[in-house]
Each structure stands twice: as structure tokens, then as C-alpha cells.
Design an enzyme around this catalytic site. Structure first.
Site, PDB file in Angstrom:
ATOM      1  N   GLU A 167      19.459  33.177   3.271  1.00  0.00           N
ATOM      2  CA  GLU A 167      20.204  33.751   4.442  1.00  0.00           C
ATOM      3  C   GLU A 167      19.918  32.891   5.704  1.00  0.00           C
ATOM      4  O   GLU A 167      18.660  32.939   6.080  1.00  0.00           O
ATOM      5  CB  GLU A 167      19.677  35.070   4.556  1.00  0.00           C
ATOM      6  CG  GLU A 167      19.964  36.145   3.307  1.00  0.00           C
ATOM      7  CD  GLU A 167      21.322  36.395   3.224  1.00  0.00           C
ATOM      8  OE1 GLU A 167      22.219  36.099   4.089  1.00  0.00           O
ATOM      9  OE2 GLU A 167      21.839  37.100   2.225  1.00  0.00           O
ATOM     10  N   CYS A 183      21.043  36.815  13.383  1.00  0.00           N
ATOM     11  CA  CYS A 183      21.931  35.719  12.768  1.00  0.00           C
ATOM     12  C   CYS A 183      23.304  36.050  12.932  1.00  0.00           C
ATOM     13  O   CYS A 183      24.271  34.943  13.001  1.00  0.00           O
ATOM     14  CB  CYS A 183      21.238  35.724  11.391  1.00  0.00           C
ATOM     15  SG  CYS A 183      21.522  37.401  10.620  1.00  0.00           S
TER      16      CYS A 183
HETATM   17  P1  NAD Z   1      12.604  29.110  10.475  1.00  0.00           P
HETATM   18  O1  NAD Z   1      13.413  28.626   9.654  1.00  0.00           O
HETATM   19  O2  NAD Z   1      11.777  28.346  11.299  1.00  0.00           O
HETATM   20  O3  NAD Z   1      11.275  30.358   9.647  1.00  0.00           O
HETATM   21  C1  NAD Z   1      11.778  31.071   8.611  1.00  0.00           C
HETATM   22  C2  NAD Z   1      10.257  31.389   7.959  1.00  0.00           C
HETATM   23  O4  NAD Z   1      10.277  30.200   6.969  1.00  0.00           O
HETATM   24  C3  NAD Z   1       9.177  31.402   8.600  1.00  0.00           C
HETATM   25  O5  NAD Z   1       8.508  32.689   8.081  1.00  0.00           O
HETATM   26  C4  NAD Z   1       8.567  30.074   8.452  1.00  0.00           C
HETATM   27  O6  NAD Z   1       6.986  30.187   8.781  1.00  0.00           O
HETATM   28  C5  NAD Z   1       8.940  29.823   7.088  1.00  0.00           C
HETATM   29  N1  NAD Z   1       8.761  28.286   6.900  1.00  0.00           N
HETATM   30  C6  NAD Z   1       8.639  27.166   7.680  1.00  0.00           C
HETATM   31  N2  NAD Z   1       8.553  26.109   7.234  1.00  0.00           N
HETATM   32  C7  NAD Z   1       8.644  26.283   5.758  1.00  0.00           C
HETATM   33  C8  NAD Z   1       8.661  25.439   4.489  1.00  0.00           C
HETATM   34  N3  NAD Z   1       8.458  24.247   4.729  1.00  0.00           N
HETATM   35  N4  NAD Z   1       8.724  26.180   3.353  1.00  0.00           N
HETATM   36  C9  NAD Z   1       8.680  27.610   3.488  1.00  0.00           C
HETATM   37  N5  NAD Z   1       8.779  28.423   4.566  1.00  0.00           N
HETATM   38  C10 NAD Z   1       8.778  27.738   5.808  1.00  0.00           C
HETATM   39  O7  NAD Z   1      13.513  30.324  11.075  1.00  0.00           O
HETATM   40  P2  NAD Z   1      13.139  31.201  12.436  1.00  0.00           P
HETATM   41  O8  NAD Z   1      13.032  30.341  13.728  1.00  0.00           O
HETATM   42  O9  NAD Z   1      11.742  32.014  11.973  1.00  0.00           O
HETATM   43  O10 NAD Z   1      14.358  32.093  12.439  1.00  0.00           O
HETATM   44  C11 NAD Z   1      15.572  31.706  13.110  1.00  0.00           C
HETATM   45  C12 NAD Z   1      16.497  31.568  12.186  1.00  0.00           C
HETATM   46  O11 NAD Z   1      16.586  32.358  11.246  1.00  0.00           O
HETATM   47  C13 NAD Z   1      17.883  31.336  12.882  1.00  0.00           C
HETATM   48  O12 NAD Z   1      18.770  30.296  12.338  1.00  0.00           O
HETATM   49  C14 NAD Z   1      18.575  32.726  12.341  1.00  0.00           C
HETATM   50  O13 NAD Z   1      20.192  32.372  12.484  1.00  0.00           O
HETATM   51  C15 NAD Z   1      18.028  32.677  10.824  1.00  0.00           C
HETATM   52  N6  NAD Z   1      18.259  34.149  10.575  1.00  0.00           N
HETATM   53  C16 NAD Z   1      19.135  34.381   9.383  1.00  0.00           C
HETATM   54  C17 NAD Z   1      19.320  35.738   9.116  1.00  0.00           C
HETATM   55  C18 NAD Z   1      20.504  35.932   7.914  1.00  0.00           C
HETATM   56  O14 NAD Z   1      20.412  36.862   7.502  1.00  0.00           O
HETATM   57  N7  NAD Z   1      21.369  34.978   7.787  1.00  0.00           N
HETATM   58  C19 NAD Z   1      18.807  36.704   9.501  1.00  0.00           C
HETATM   59  C20 NAD Z   1      17.725  36.401  10.441  1.00  0.00           C
HETATM   60  C21 NAD Z   1      17.609  34.980  11.049  1.00  0.00           C
END
Ligand code: NAD
Length: 484
Positions: A250, A284
Site C-alpha cells: 500500500e 495516503c
Molecule cells: P516509508 O516508506 O519511509 O516507511 C514505511 C515503513 O517502512 C517504516 O516503518 C520504515 O521504517 C520501513 N522501512 C524503511 N526502509 C525499509 C526497508 N529497506 N525495508 C523494509 N522496511 C523499511 O514511509 P513513511 O514516510 O513512513 O510514510 C509515508 C508514505 O506512506 C507516503 O508515501 C504515504 O502515501 C504512504 N502511505 C500509504 C498508505 C496506503 O494505504 N496506500 C497509507 C499510509 C501511508
């Protein structure tokens, strides 16, 4: 623990809260002088301990009858309902920055998600037998094993429950990795949930990239459920593919709201504002760009600006605030950069709204609402996911043109059509490339638990919420055939 540190989120493994070797400090994004807590910087070894615990618990949980698992999920839902009335929503505000009502909504939605999966999983898990002259067939559904759930910071409770609910209901166990910028309330909640379930069914490892990537890579993790940014999602997908693991992604969105010429602009304003500014725009599927007929551009822009000017920005615990600060410096810088870039273009940009606490303004990640009138349909503020309180309004000349513009970019998560003519709105909805299109709304009120939610294009793969569309991603089919 230092006296000033009120909350420390370590790991939760086998229903025990474990301390870590290293922690990072968390400050209130609405008052950067205030230390809110500490979060563990979990290692590969910590992840391994959690996954081993979940794997051991899986051996019993997978054979627990589906109706009993459903009862356990109800107990977990009751925990969320109780905690929603306690201190955890305020803690979520202090670590996250959003409004108290938004944090409470996060809890109530999470509770609803668990109740929903508790009510549908038993039926879904039933095997199907058939027999004819040639053979006897049974198609059975078996859980995959340990699910690795990786969540972002913007709505941590519901985004976790959208994974935990279907995972546990179908007989899997789970290891959750919260976001390092909103881990505290979620970890404390998950610890309480773990305690009403058999040991090891729900585990938590906090940390940053090392913890996240170790969870994805762990050989005993059979499914990864990820919510976050598209660039991280790509890394997760590449890594999961190396081990032929199934995964759900997502990712981000750049949702268009298309205003038709028959929309009652004054009537739709409150709902539109909710879609843009809830969680300071950090959702999101927030409204991220608005399209209006060219002849309505100026009047629509003026009306929108009048309404936006009424908004107040302050600390999430200040009930007079319409919205709070952004969650973290990276996001704050990204939104400010986009504002600066936009100022250098020919677009008109208005800074509106009121600061509630001028003295504290520079002591948090506060951004006033910005409304942009942009005739360039490809400018950065229109084509990027801003994830903040800045909204562009773009004119269109024909329905064909606005459909093309809406579908033009990399994302396809949510979208909305605003019109007083349902049939017309429905017809246009069917041309939008998105996981969801809402008619005359675009916020949490638009979601329905039984309706699959997710994205197309760079917004992700797979679905959450919804019934079979989601549950089937947490099981494998096992076909048994006896030939006569
Ligand atoms: P992010 O991708 O930076 O982090 C998300 C999670 O992934 C965190 O827990 C982070 O620690 C972890 N992570 C980071 N690097 C990783 C790796 N290499 N392997 C595995 N895990 C890793 O996102 P964010 O800044 O926390 O959130 C914002 C983003 O999330 C925005 O783009 C938003 O649109 C999206 N989002 C999408 C939805 C949806 O349902 N489509 C919902 C909420 C947020």
C-alpha cells in the site's frame, strides 16, 4: 530509564516487553523541546527472536479453530476500544503531531477492522468439497505462516490492524515493525493486545531500515504486508521476490478531486476541506489536486480560499486547532521545498489560515494552509505527492481532458468526482485509473470495511480491507483430489 523519559518502546516478543541495546529519542513535533519517549533501534538479531517466537506460536495458532480465532480477535478489538478512552490517543498526538480526534479515529477504525475480520473469517476459511464420477475434490485454505507487517507513521493503528486482522483471522501469526516516528502508542497497544492472545501470536520489533529489511528477508516470514512510500515499497518487493514471498504493498497517492460544473461549490466545501487537510494532508488518499471547469476557476478558487482562511493551525492537543504540525523534519522540509518551488512558477499561491500559538510556531513542524491556482497541469505541486497542507487547483476544458489529467501521473490510489448528477459522476468514475473513486466525498467517511482498498500503478499491489480480496492474500490454496 532517564526520569524525563516517560515512554520507552522496546520489542514485544512472546508477550513480554523487552528492552533494547540502543534507542533513539522522540520529540513532540508540535513542541520540539518536549521529549516524548524513546524507541528501540532493533537489530537483525531482535527481528530473528521475534520471528522465531511467531513461528513457534504458528504451530498451534494455525490449528486453532477459526471460530476461536475470531473470538480472540474480538478480545483484541475490546482492548483497542478500552485504550481509545485512555491515555494512548494523547500519546499518539504527542509523538505524531495530529489532532486528538484524529488519533481517536485511528483507534476506533482499528477496533472496527478487527471486529469486521472476526465476523467474516470463519466462513471464508471453510473448505469446499465436491464429488463426481471421476474423483473427490477438496479445496482447502491454509495460512501461510509468519506475516511481517511494516507500517508508516501517518495512521499507525488502523494501518496495523488492516494487516493484523486478516493475518490472525486466517491462522497466521505476526511480527509488526512500527514506524520510527510514531511507534510509542502502537507498541503499547500491541503489547496489551498480545496479552489477550496466546504467547507469540503478536510480536513487535521497533527500529529503522535494518529492522524492516531483516523482517522482509527472514526465511520464516512467508508474507510481507507493507504500507509506506513507493521507493521503500520497491525495495521491499525486490527483496521479497528473491525469496518468492507473497507481499501486499500500500504505497503513496496523488488523488485527484474532479469538480463537475453542476457541483454545488458551497455545499461541498466542508467535505472537500476534510479530504484535503485531515492529518495536515498526511493521508495516503487525501485530496492532493483539485480540477475545476475553466469557467469556474476564479470563483471556485476564491470560495476555497475563503473557507481555508478559517482554518487554524496549532498543537494537536489544542481543540481550537483545525490541524496540527507535520510529523517529522523530512516531511516538513519536503513540503516547504515544494512551496518554494511553486513560488518560483507563474502559479498564484495564497498562504491562509491562522497560527494559534505564534510564540511556539517555529518550535514545531507547523505549516499554514496554502492554496495554489495553477494553470500548468504538470507543475511539481500537481504531479508530486505533497503529503502536506498545500493544495493545487487546476482548470480543465472538457471531461475528456480532465480524465486524461487525472490519470496522467504515476499514482492511482483514491480519487473523487463531485457533482449533483449521480449518473454522470458514476460514468466518469469508471474512467479513472485508481483503486477507489468516491462520489461527493473523499476522506475516512468514504471508506467501507467491506470495500477493498488499495492502489493501481505506483500506489501498490493487492488490497486491504474488503473480504475475500484481502483474506485470500493471507492463505494458500491446498487442493486435494482422490481419483476414483
Ligand atoms: P516509508 O516508506 O519511509 O516507511 C514505511 C515503513 O517502512 C517504516 O516503518 C520504515 O521504517 C520501513 N522501512 C524503511 N526502509 C525499509 C526497508 N529497506 N525495508 C523494509 N522496511 C523499511 O514511509 P513513511 O514516510 O513512513 O510514510 C509515508 C508514505 O506512506 C507516503 O508515501 C504515504 O502515501 C504512504 N502511505 C500509504 C498508505 C496506503 O494505504 N496506500 C497509507 C499510509 C501511508
Amino acid at each position: 530509564m532517564e526520569k524525563s523519559i516517560k515512554v520507552r518502546a522496546g520489542a514485544v516478543i512472546n508477550n513480554t516487553h523487552l528492552e533494547a541495546d540502543n534507542y533513539s529519542k522522540l520529540y513532540d513535533p508540535g513542541n520540539l523541546n518536549e521529549l516524548v519517549g524513546e524507541v528501540a533501534l532493533g537489530s537483525k538479531q531482535d527481528v530473528d527472536k521475534a520471528v522465531q517466537a511467531a513461528h513457534k506460536a504458528f504451530q498451534t495458532w494455525k490449528t486453532t479453530p477459526a471460530d476461536q480465532r475470531a473470538q480472540y480477535l474480538l478480545k483484541a478489538a475490546e482492548v483497542i476500544e478500552k485504550e481509545a478512552q485512555g491515555d494512548l490517543p494523547s500519546l499518539l498526538v504527542k509523538e505524531h503531531g495530529g489532532m486528538l480526534w484524529e488519533a481517536e479515529t485511528d483507534f476506533y477504525l482499528g477496533n472496527g477492522v478487527l471486529q469486521y475480520y472476526s465476523s467474516i473469517a470463519e466462513d471464508f476459511m471453510k473448505s469446499e468439497q465436491s464429488e463426481d464420477d471421476a474423483s473427490w475434490i477438496s479445496v482447502e485454505k491454509v495460512p501461510k505462516g509468519v506475516v511481517g507487517a511494516i507500517v508508516p507513521w501517518n495512521m499507525p493503528i488502523i494501518l496495523t490492524m488492516m494487516k493484523l486482522g486478516p493475518a490472525l483471522a486466517t491462522g497466521n501469526t505476526i511480527v509488526v515493525k512500527p514506524s520510527p516516528t510514531a511507534p510509542l502508542a502502537l507498541t503499547l497497544l500491541l503489547e496489551k493486545i498480545a496479552n489477550v492472545l496466546p504467547s507469540g501470536v503478536v510480536n513487535v520489533v521497533n527500529g529503522e531500515t535494518e529492522a524492516g529489511s531483516s523482517l522482509v528477508d527472514h526465511p520464516l516470514v512467508k508474507k510481507v504486508a507493507f504500507t509506506g512510500g513507493a521507493s521503500t515499497g520497491k525495495i521491499v518487493a525486490e527483496s521479497a521476490a528473491q525469496h518468492f514471498k507473497s507481499f501486499t504493498l500500500e504505497l503513496g497517492g496523488n488523488d485527484p478531486a474532479i469538480i463537475l460544473d453542476d457541483a454545488d461549490v458551497n455545499e461541498i466545501m466542508p467535505k472537500l476541506l476534510k479530504g484535503i487537510f485531515t492529518r495536515s494532508g498526511q493521508i495516503c488518499f487525501a485530496v492532493k489536486r483539485i480540477y475545476v471547469p475553466n469557467h469556474m476557476l476564479d470563483s471556485f478558487y476564491e470560495t476555497l480560499c475563503q473557507h481555508v482562511d478559517e482554518l487554524t493551525v496549532g498543537h494537536g492537543l489544542d481543540s481550537k486547532a483545525s490541524y496540527g504540525p507535520l510529523n517529522n523534519k523530512k516531511q516538513y522540509d519536503l513540503v516547504n521545498d515544494l512551496i518554494e518551488q511553486t513560488k518560483k512558477t507563474s502559479a498564484e499561491i495564497k498562504v491562509l489560515g491562522k497560527k494559534l500559538d505564534d510564540d511556539n510556531w517555529n518550535n514545531g513542524y507547523y505549516i499554514l494552509p496554502h492554496v495554489v491556482k495553477d494553470k500548468d497541469a504538470n507543475s511539481p505541486i500537481v504531479s508530486c505527492e505533497q503529503f502536506g497542507p498545500v493544495i493545487p487547483v487546476v482548470p480543465y476544458d472538457s471531461i475528456e481532458e480532465v480524465i486524461d489529467q487525472a490519470n496522467d501521473f504515476e499514482y492511482g490510489l483514491g480519487s473523487s468526482i463531485w457533482s449533483s448528477d449521480f449518473d454522470r459522476a458514476l460514468e466518469i468514475s469508471r474512467s479513472i485509473e485508481a483503486g477507489s473513486t468516491f462520489i461527493n466525498s473523499h476522506s475516512f467517511d468514504s471508506l467501507s470495511l467491506g470495500m477493498p482498498f488499495g492502489g493501481v500503478k505506483n500506489s501498490g499491489l493487492g488490497r486491504e480491507l474488503g473480504g475475500a480480496a484481502t483474506l485470500s492474500a493471507y492463505i494458500d490454496y491446498h487442493s486435494i483430489r482422490a481419483v476414483k
